[in-house]
Design a protein around this motif. Structure first.
Motif, PDB file in Angstrom:
ATOM      1  N   ILE A  43      -3.667   5.242  -1.487  1.00 48.23           N
ATOM      2  CA  ILE A  43      -2.721   4.463  -2.282  1.00 48.23           C
ATOM      3  C   ILE A  43      -1.865   5.378  -3.157  1.00 48.23           C
ATOM      4  N   GLU A  44      -2.482   6.431  -3.688  1.00 49.27           N
ATOM      5  CA  GLU A  44      -1.752   7.373  -4.530  1.00 49.27           C
ATOM      6  C   GLU A  44      -1.004   8.432  -3.721  1.00 49.27           C
ATOM      7  N   GLU A  45      -1.074   8.357  -2.399  1.00 48.95           N
ATOM      8  CA  GLU A  45      -0.337   9.240  -1.493  1.00 48.95           C
ATOM      9  C   GLU A  45      -0.659  10.712  -1.767  1.00 48.95           C
ATOM     10  N   LYS A  46      -1.956  10.988  -1.894  1.00 48.08           N
ATOM     11  CA  LYS A  46      -2.396  12.362  -2.153  1.00 48.08           C
ATOM     12  C   LYS A  46      -2.079  13.292  -0.985  1.00 48.08           C
ATOM     13  N   ASP A  47      -2.072  12.745   0.217  1.00 48.19           N
ATOM     14  CA  ASP A  47      -1.851  13.540   1.422  1.00 48.19           C
ATOM     15  C   ASP A  47      -0.618  12.982   2.140  1.00 48.19           C
ATOM     16  N   PRO A  48       0.520  13.675   2.108  1.00 45.13           N
ATOM     17  CA  PRO A  48       1.741  13.155   2.736  1.00 45.13           C
ATOM     18  C   PRO A  48       1.589  12.871   4.225  1.00 45.13           C
ATOM     19  N   GLN A  49       0.799  13.703   4.929  1.00 47.85           N
ATOM     20  CA  GLN A  49       0.583  13.462   6.357  1.00 47.85           C
ATOM     21  C   GLN A  49      -0.158  12.144   6.576  1.00 47.85           C
ATOM     22  N   MET A  50      -1.153  11.890   5.737  1.00 43.83           N
ATOM     23  CA  MET A  50      -1.893  10.640   5.848  1.00 43.83           C
ATOM     24  C   MET A  50      -0.986   9.454   5.556  1.00 43.83           C
ATOM     25  N   THR A  51      -0.162   9.571   4.539  1.00 43.18           N
ATOM     26  CA  THR A  51       0.764   8.487   4.208  1.00 43.18           C
ATOM     27  C   THR A  51       1.674   8.181   5.391  1.00 43.18           C
ATOM     28  N   ALA A  52       2.243   9.217   5.974  1.00 43.32           N
ATOM     29  CA  ALA A  52       3.143   9.013   7.112  1.00 43.32           C
ATOM     30  C   ALA A  52       2.412   8.357   8.274  1.00 43.32           C
ATOM     31  N   PHE A  53       1.172   8.769   8.484  1.00 44.23           N
ATOM     32  CA  PHE A  53       0.384   8.190   9.572  1.00 44.23           C
ATOM     33  C   PHE A  53       0.138   6.701   9.323  1.00 44.23           C
ATOM     34  N   ILE A  54      -0.279   6.354   8.111  1.00 47.19           N
ATOM     35  CA  ILE A  54      -0.538   4.953   7.764  1.00 47.19           C
ATOM     36  C   ILE A  54       0.716   4.110   7.943  1.00 47.19           C
ATOM     37  N   VAL A  55       1.825   4.600   7.450  1.00 42.73           N
ATOM     38  CA  VAL A  55       3.071   3.840   7.512  1.00 42.73           C
ATOM     39  C   VAL A  55       3.522   3.649   8.957  1.00 42.73           C
ATOM     40  N   ARG A  56       3.267   4.624   9.804  1.00 45.11           N
ATOM     41  CA  ARG A  56       3.654   4.499  11.211  1.00 45.11           C
ATOM     42  C   ARG A  56       2.769   3.506  11.964  1.00 45.11           C
ATOM     43  N   GLN A  57       1.489   3.470  11.631  1.00 33.05           N
ATOM     44  CA  GLN A  57       0.555   2.681  12.435  1.00 33.05           C
ATOM     45  C   GLN A  57       0.342   1.254  11.936  1.00 33.05           C
ATOM     46  N   PHE A  58       0.501   1.001  10.630  1.00 34.10           N
ATOM     47  CA  PHE A  58       0.062  -0.274  10.057  1.00 34.10           C
ATOM     48  C   PHE A  58       1.175  -0.953   9.262  1.00 34.10           C
ATOM     49  N   ASN A  59       1.192  -2.281   9.310  1.00 30.97           N
ATOM     50  CA  ASN A  59       2.160  -3.035   8.501  1.00 30.97           C
ATOM     51  C   ASN A  59       1.484  -4.000   7.529  1.00 30.97           C
ATOM     52  N   MET A  60       0.165  -3.958   7.450  1.00 32.19           N
ATOM     53  CA  MET A  60      -0.591  -4.739   6.483  1.00 32.19           C
ATOM     54  C   MET A  60      -1.724  -3.869   5.946  1.00 32.19           C
ATOM     55  N   ALA A  61      -2.160  -4.157   4.723  1.00 35.84           N
ATOM     56  CA  ALA A  61      -3.237  -3.357   4.133  1.00 35.84           C
ATOM     57  C   ALA A  61      -4.074  -4.201   3.194  1.00 35.84           C
ATOM     58  N   THR A  62      -5.354  -3.863   3.138  1.00 34.38           N
ATOM     59  CA  THR A  62      -6.313  -4.480   2.232  1.00 34.38           C
ATOM     60  C   THR A  62      -6.934  -3.374   1.386  1.00 34.38           C
ATOM     61  N   PRO A  63      -6.991  -3.526   0.062  1.00 36.71           N
ATOM     62  CA  PRO A  63      -7.662  -2.506  -0.740  1.00 36.71           C
ATOM     63  C   PRO A  63      -9.159  -2.552  -0.507  1.00 36.71           C
ATOM     64  N   GLU A  64      -9.762  -1.395  -0.295  1.00 38.53           N
ATOM     65  CA  GLU A  64     -11.184  -1.422   0.008  1.00 38.53           C
ATOM     66  C   GLU A  64     -12.003  -1.851  -1.206  1.00 38.53           C
ATOM     67  N   ASN A  65     -11.673  -1.357  -2.376  1.00 38.69           N
ATOM     68  CA  ASN A  65     -12.511  -1.633  -3.540  1.00 38.69           C
ATOM     69  C   ASN A  65     -11.770  -2.040  -4.807  1.00 38.69           C
ATOM     70  N   ILE A  66     -10.559  -1.587  -5.021  1.00 38.53           N
ATOM     71  CA  ILE A  66      -9.970  -1.619  -6.357  1.00 38.53           C
ATOM     72  C   ILE A  66      -9.669  -3.007  -6.904  1.00 38.53           C
ATOM     73  N   MET A  67      -9.636  -4.033  -6.046  1.00 37.91           N
ATOM     74  CA  MET A  67      -9.386  -5.385  -6.539  1.00 37.91           C
ATOM     75  C   MET A  67     -10.674  -6.198  -6.684  1.00 37.91           C
ATOM     76  N   LYS A  68     -11.807  -5.608  -6.348  1.00 39.51           N
ATOM     77  CA  LYS A  68     -13.075  -6.288  -6.563  1.00 39.51           C
ATOM     78  C   LYS A  68     -13.346  -6.364  -8.059  1.00 39.51           C
ATOM     79  N   SER A  69     -14.055  -7.414  -8.478  1.00 36.20           N
ATOM     80  CA  SER A  69     -14.122  -7.715  -9.908  1.00 36.20           C
ATOM     81  C   SER A  69     -14.757  -6.605 -10.731  1.00 36.20           C
ATOM     82  N   GLY A  70     -15.722  -5.876 -10.163  1.00 34.13           N
ATOM     83  CA  GLY A  70     -16.373  -4.824 -10.912  1.00 34.13           C
ATOM     84  C   GLY A  70     -15.434  -3.715 -11.325  1.00 34.13           C
ATOM     85  N   LEU A  71     -14.364  -3.498 -10.537  1.00 29.43           N
ATOM     86  CA  LEU A  71     -13.412  -2.440 -10.848  1.00 29.43           C
ATOM     87  C   LEU A  71     -12.209  -2.962 -11.620  1.00 29.43           C
TER      88      LEU A  71
END
Length: 359
Positions: A43-71
């Motif tokens: 989410i913070e785009e720490k790795d530009p290659q990873m960001t580019a890969f995600i943007v190329r392959q996916f058009n929807m996303a779910t946060p794994e943990n950050i919206m769960k109530s504990g966080l």
């Protein structure tokens, strides 16, 4: 889902054997959305290659943990919105639709909730949490997993702090409150094994109860945590048909196919297994026979999804690549798992090519 544990990765370009890798989202653009689960580094785009890969392959996303109530709601009167705000900005920047995950779940609760003894206090947390979080992201996320994993395997209601203090109508009330706070957001119930007949029947009863109360529910998420060589295709198809018959959209929300030994089915995060050599049989690579079975299973699944593309709106993988899968650390920590379409260097596996070959 359990927390994701990052490992060091050396990513290769978005090519294979000198050829550009096809895009999943483009391959299925006329069929359904293609999603992934995102962790904070992504989410913070720490790795530009990873960001580019995600943007190329996916058009929807779910946060794994950050919206769960504990966080997102760590203390009674404290909310930690910054990570989720960054997710919303990530989606806006890259034209990726965000599914909020999740408003009400018995797991990964804030510690203070465990100490609540009174019904009124549980109801206050429940109401304020939904109104505050759903309200903040109204119009910013496309959809919400309003309630997650409220059912036992036999279809009965799971004994949770919410059931204990608020009764069986808490699920309906969660949808009612979310509808009020985010009137233009799609609202889903999400669970694992709810393609299995008994749990499916409980899920259908739950949906009908919500609908009978005049409360809106837009869809059901089938998580899709399945096992290589044992993907229950007939049960999945029957579930798609029965959920759609209720006027619901159907999503495959957390797809992965386990290739390592496991003595139970599903995604109950409280269950664990002992670590030993037998539990981690492929530390140096997946045998070809298993790789081919995985490919065949994914191909059969996507063939089924395409058959019912008029009912399925989204297929989301639970992780971008094998190295980032939660299954490396659950139900046994430190295993080497291979449950997704891309390997640890974001390179396509045989399963990927079997899937895209269907189009």
């Amino acid at each position: 889902m359990a927390a994701l544990f990052l490992t060091g990765l050396s990513l290769l370009p978005d090519t294979a054997f000198g050829q550009e890798i096809p895009s999943l989202k483009d391959t299925f653009r006329n069929d359904f959305g293609i999603g992934t689960a995102l962790n904070m580094a992504q989410i913070e785009e720490k790795d530009p290659q990873m960001t580019a890969f995600i943007v190329r392959q996916f058009n929807m996303a779910t946060p794994e943990n950050i919206m769960k109530s504990g966080l997102i709601h760590p203390k009674w009167d404290t909310y930690a919105f910054e990570p989720a705000d960054k997710l919303v900005e990530f989606g806006k920047k890259h034209n990726i639709r965000i599914n909020g995950h999740t408003l009400i779940w018995h797991s990964q609760l804030p510690p203070f909730v465990r100490g609540i003894q009174s019904r009124d206090s549980v109801r206050a947390f429940f109401t304020n949490h939904i109104k505050t979080v759903a309200g903040r992201y109204a119009g910013k996320v496309f959809s919400w997993d309003v309630v997650n994993e409220a059912l036992n395997e036999d279809g009965t209601m799971r004994k949770t702090v919410f059931l204990q203090h608020l009764g069986e109508d808490y699920v309906t009330e969660a949808f009612r409150l979310t509808q009020q706070a985010a009137p233009n957001t799609e609202l889903y119930y999400n669970d694992y094994n709810n393609e299995q007949p008994a749990k499916r029947a409980g899920c259908i009863a739950l949906v009908k109860k919500i609908q009978a109360a005049g409360v809106r529910i837009d869809g059901v998420g089938i998580q899709g945590h399945w096992h290589v060589g044992r993907v229950p295709l007939k049960d999945i198809e029957e579930s798609i048909l029965q959920y759609a018959a209720l006027g619901l959209k159907v999503m495959i929300t957390e797809l992965d196919i386990e290739v390592l030994p496991r003595n139970f089915q599903g995604a109950e995060v409280s269950r664990q297994m002992a670590a030993n050599a037998e539990s981690n049989p492929y530390p140096d690579g997946l045998p070809d026979a298993v790789q081919q079975q995985l490919a065949a299973d994914y191909q059969a699944l996507f063939r089924l999804f395409l058959k019912h593309k008029d009912k399925i709106t989204r297929v989301t993988f639970w992780g971008v690549n094998d190295g980032l899968s939660w299954l490396n650390n659950w139900p046994v920590r430190g295993r080497t798992n291979y449950p997704l379409l891309f390997d640890r260097k974001n390179q396509p596996k045989p399963a990927f090519y079997k899937v895209v070959s269907l189009k």
